[in-house]
Design an enzyme around this catalytic site. Structure first.
Site, PDB file in Angstrom:
ATOM      1  N   SER A 107       0.786  -1.233   0.000  1.00  0.00           N
ATOM      2  CA  SER A 107       0.000   0.000   0.000  1.00  0.00           C
ATOM      3  C   SER A 107       0.815   1.279   0.000  1.00  0.00           C
ATOM      4  O   SER A 107       0.237   2.358  -0.078  1.00  0.00           O
ATOM      5  CB  SER A 107      -0.957   0.010   1.181  1.00  0.00           C
ATOM      6  OG  SER A 107      -2.064  -0.788   0.880  1.00  0.00           O
ATOM      7  N   ALA A 166     -10.826 -14.135   3.018  1.00  0.00           N
ATOM      8  CA  ALA A 166     -11.486 -14.666   4.215  1.00  0.00           C
ATOM      9  C   ALA A 166     -10.728 -15.882   4.742  1.00  0.00           C
ATOM     10  O   ALA A 166     -10.699 -16.133   5.947  1.00  0.00           O
ATOM     11  CB  ALA A 166     -12.935 -15.038   3.899  1.00  0.00           C
ATOM     12  N   GLN A 167     -10.095 -16.619   3.834  1.00  0.00           N
ATOM     13  CA  GLN A 167      -9.132 -17.665   4.210  1.00  0.00           C
ATOM     14  C   GLN A 167      -7.816 -17.272   3.544  1.00  0.00           C
ATOM     15  O   GLN A 167      -7.721 -17.242   2.320  1.00  0.00           O
ATOM     16  CB  GLN A 167      -9.589 -19.036   3.727  1.00  0.00           C
ATOM     17  CG  GLN A 167     -10.878 -19.516   4.378  1.00  0.00           C
ATOM     18  CD  GLN A 167     -11.275 -20.896   3.897  1.00  0.00           C
ATOM     19  OE1 GLN A 167     -10.455 -21.640   3.364  1.00  0.00           O
ATOM     20  NE2 GLN A 167     -12.536 -21.235   4.085  1.00  0.00           N
ATOM     21  N   SER A 205     -10.178   0.941   2.866  1.00  0.00           N
ATOM     22  CA  SER A 205     -10.684   0.062   1.814  1.00  0.00           C
ATOM     23  C   SER A 205      -9.827   0.195   0.569  1.00  0.00           C
ATOM     24  O   SER A 205      -9.625   1.301   0.051  1.00  0.00           O
ATOM     25  CB  SER A 205     -12.134   0.410   1.469  1.00  0.00           C
ATOM     26  OG  SER A 205     -12.573  -0.331   0.338  1.00  0.00           O
ATOM     27  N   ASN A 206      -9.345  -0.931   0.067  1.00  0.00           N
ATOM     28  CA  ASN A 206      -8.572  -0.919  -1.168  1.00  0.00           C
ATOM     29  C   ASN A 206      -9.394  -0.447  -2.357  1.00  0.00           C
ATOM     30  O   ASN A 206      -8.844   0.061  -3.335  1.00  0.00           O
ATOM     31  CB  ASN A 206      -8.014  -2.316  -1.432  1.00  0.00           C
ATOM     32  CG  ASN A 206      -6.881  -2.652  -0.492  1.00  0.00           C
ATOM     33  OD1 ASN A 206      -5.777  -2.123  -0.613  1.00  0.00           O
ATOM     34  ND2 ASN A 206      -7.131  -3.526   0.462  1.00  0.00           N
ATOM     35  N   ARG A 329      -0.105   8.469   5.447  1.00  0.00           N
ATOM     36  CA  ARG A 329      -0.277   8.240   6.878  1.00  0.00           C
ATOM     37  C   ARG A 329       0.587   9.196   7.684  1.00  0.00           C
ATOM     38  O   ARG A 329       1.673   9.589   7.244  1.00  0.00           O
ATOM     39  CB  ARG A 329       0.120   6.807   7.253  1.00  0.00           C
ATOM     40  CG  ARG A 329      -0.835   5.752   6.762  1.00  0.00           C
ATOM     41  CD  ARG A 329      -0.565   4.402   7.442  1.00  0.00           C
ATOM     42  NE  ARG A 329      -1.484   3.396   6.983  1.00  0.00           N
ATOM     43  CZ  ARG A 329      -2.739   3.286   7.384  1.00  0.00           C
ATOM     44  NH1 ARG A 329      -3.219   4.132   8.295  1.00  0.00           N
ATOM     45  NH2 ARG A 329      -3.523   2.335   6.920  1.00  0.00           N
ATOM     46  N   THR A 342       2.459   2.433   5.228  1.00  0.00           N
ATOM     47  CA  THR A 342       2.824   1.034   5.412  1.00  0.00           C
ATOM     48  C   THR A 342       2.321   0.249   4.212  1.00  0.00           C
ATOM     49  O   THR A 342       1.432   0.700   3.480  1.00  0.00           O
ATOM     50  CB  THR A 342       2.184   0.476   6.685  1.00  0.00           C
ATOM     51  OG1 THR A 342       0.785   0.819   6.688  1.00  0.00           O
ATOM     52  CG2 THR A 342       2.841   1.052   7.926  1.00  0.00           C
ATOM     53  N   GLY A 343       2.889  -0.945   4.020  1.00  0.00           N
ATOM     54  CA  GLY A 343       2.440  -1.765   2.910  1.00  0.00           C
ATOM     55  C   GLY A 343       2.536  -3.236   3.236  1.00  0.00           C
ATOM     56  O   GLY A 343       3.529  -3.682   3.814  1.00  0.00           O
ATOM     57  N   THR A 344       1.517  -3.984   2.871  1.00  0.00           N
ATOM     58  CA  THR A 344       1.539  -5.438   3.013  1.00  0.00           C
ATOM     59  C   THR A 344       0.933  -6.077   1.784  1.00  0.00           C
ATOM     60  O   THR A 344      -0.192  -5.759   1.407  1.00  0.00           O
ATOM     61  CB  THR A 344       0.733  -5.896   4.241  1.00  0.00           C
ATOM     62  OG1 THR A 344       1.255  -5.303   5.412  1.00  0.00           O
ATOM     63  CG2 THR A 344       0.800  -7.412   4.391  1.00  0.00           C
TER      64      THR A 344
END
Length: 388
Positions: A107, A166-167, A205-206, A329, A342-344
């Site tokens: 992100s 969700a998984q 939200s992306n 941010r 931040t990014g993931t």
């Protein structure tokens, strides 16, 4: 992709969503008035203390003990670069990780996207307080959603990543090599009702930055890849920064990513992926040097007009130590505030922040994800780098 704070021992669903969207829980978010913004950040009045390299190295080594294969921190401090790295970039070959490795930055892409849109505001092609539907007719279900709402995560658009992941492991494997259109991603979001009234509250939200990418392509008549390249990558000479979507490989020397499975803790090599589920919300590849260069240029006023940078730095509270501007941010530390993102993405945790004057920047990174203890440890690199 990107930014919700993860906690150790969370349930499987929560772990997935939070590791992918590393933002503090909505319950921690004070609800501002519909279009209110918080004050500008607290700025340190005294010069920053020297970076605490011992604490930085300690954080990197702790991250390794908690399951990260490798971790690094690069600090650029008024012309001087500090390089710290521990562990491996590739578990198969054992190659050591380095601060020059290219990484998937998740992100942090959102800040690049927001800067392009603010440049379009400067060019008179876009207005922040105009309805998104003015530019993309019929896209959103509520004409009250403005460009500003999208860039500040106050649109109320449902985050489709909550459905996709969700998984976490199965969700990732389902999208690893898939290529989405923007419209398909928006259909996933719009299949759910708005989560709140437009402008009412921060809710990450992306989908917001999918809309942002659609705006860029509509207003420039270019792909987002071309917009990033011509407006940011080439002018700043960001030699490690690429928007490679829909390819699933990283060019040059890079760190491999290793996603942690929910229950077993095994490491899944997640390097090869299209990141098509994120695109303008999180698909850039970059490096510590390039991210520090970009954020320094931004805060020095080199990428937008002073007026648009001021808009970017209008804050919506997230919690007691964080706020969100327009694709940016703010983190409040013991010595003042720092600015970045931040990014993931699966297998990649990134922090990229700079001081308000742009003179000191930090990029810290661990090649893991879905690991709340590593996330918390790496978060401490901000205090060590900026406050000493």
């Amino acid at each position: 992709m990107v930014s919700r704070t993860v906690g150790a021992g969370a349930a499987a669903l929560s772990a997935v969503v939070l590791s992918l969207l590393t933002v503090p829980a909505q319950a921690d978010t004070p609800p501002p008035a519909p279009d209110a913004v918080g004050p500008d950040a607290t700025v340190a009045t005294a010069p920053l203390a020297a970076p605490d390299t011992a604490e930085l190295r300690k954080a990197l080594r702790t991250a390794l003990s908690q399951g990260a294969p490798g971790a690094f921190a690069r600090v650029d401090d008024n012309g001087k670069a500090i390089h710290l790295a521990e562990g491996v970039a590739d578990r198969g070959t054992g190659r050591a990780i380095g601060t020059g490795d290219r990484i998937r930055v998740g992100s942090v892409t959102k800040t690049f996207t927001a800067v392009v849109l603010l440049q379009l505001v400067d060019e008179g092609k876009l207005k922040l307080d105009t309805s998104v539907n003015t530019y993309l007719p019929g896209l959103l279900p509520d004409r009250r959603i403005t460009v500003r709402h999208v860039l500040s995560h106050r649109s109320g658009l449902y985050d489709y990543a909550d459905t996709l992941f969700a998984q976490s492991v199965q969700g990732f494997e389902n999208v690893r090599n898939r290529v989405y259109t923007y419209r398909q991603l928006m259909d996933l979001s719009l299949a759910k009702p708005l989560t709140n009234k437009p402008g009412a509250v921060y809710s990450y939200s992306n989908a917001n930055f999918v809309v942002a990418g659609m705006l860029i392509e509509k207003l420039t008549d270019q792909s987002v890849a071309t917009a990033y390249q011509e407006r940011l990558i080439k002018p700043l000479k960001l030699t490690d920064t690429y928007y490679i979507h829909p390819k699933n490989t990283i060019p040059g020397r890079y760190a491999r990513g290793y996603m942690t499975a929910d229950s077993s803790g095994r490491k899944i090599d997640s390097t090869r992926q299209t990141v098509s589920w994120a695109q303008s919300a999180g698909a850039l590849v970059s490096s510590g040097k390039d991210l520090n260069t970009f954020l320094s240029a931004l805060m020095r006023g080199e990428l937008t007009s002073a007026a648009q940078l001021k808009q970017m730095l209008k804050w919506t509270p997230v919690n007691s130590t964080q706020a969100y501007g327009l694709g940016l941010r703010r983190r409040d530390l013991s010595c003042g505030s720092v600015y970045g993102h931040t990014g993931t993405v699966q297998g990649y945790y990134t922090w990229a922040f700079t001081s308000k004057d742009g003179k000191r920047g930090l990029t810290s990174f661990a090649n893991t994800s879905n690991n709340g203890t590593v996330y918390t440890t790496m978060n401490s690199t901000l205090e060590a780098a900026f406050c000493g």
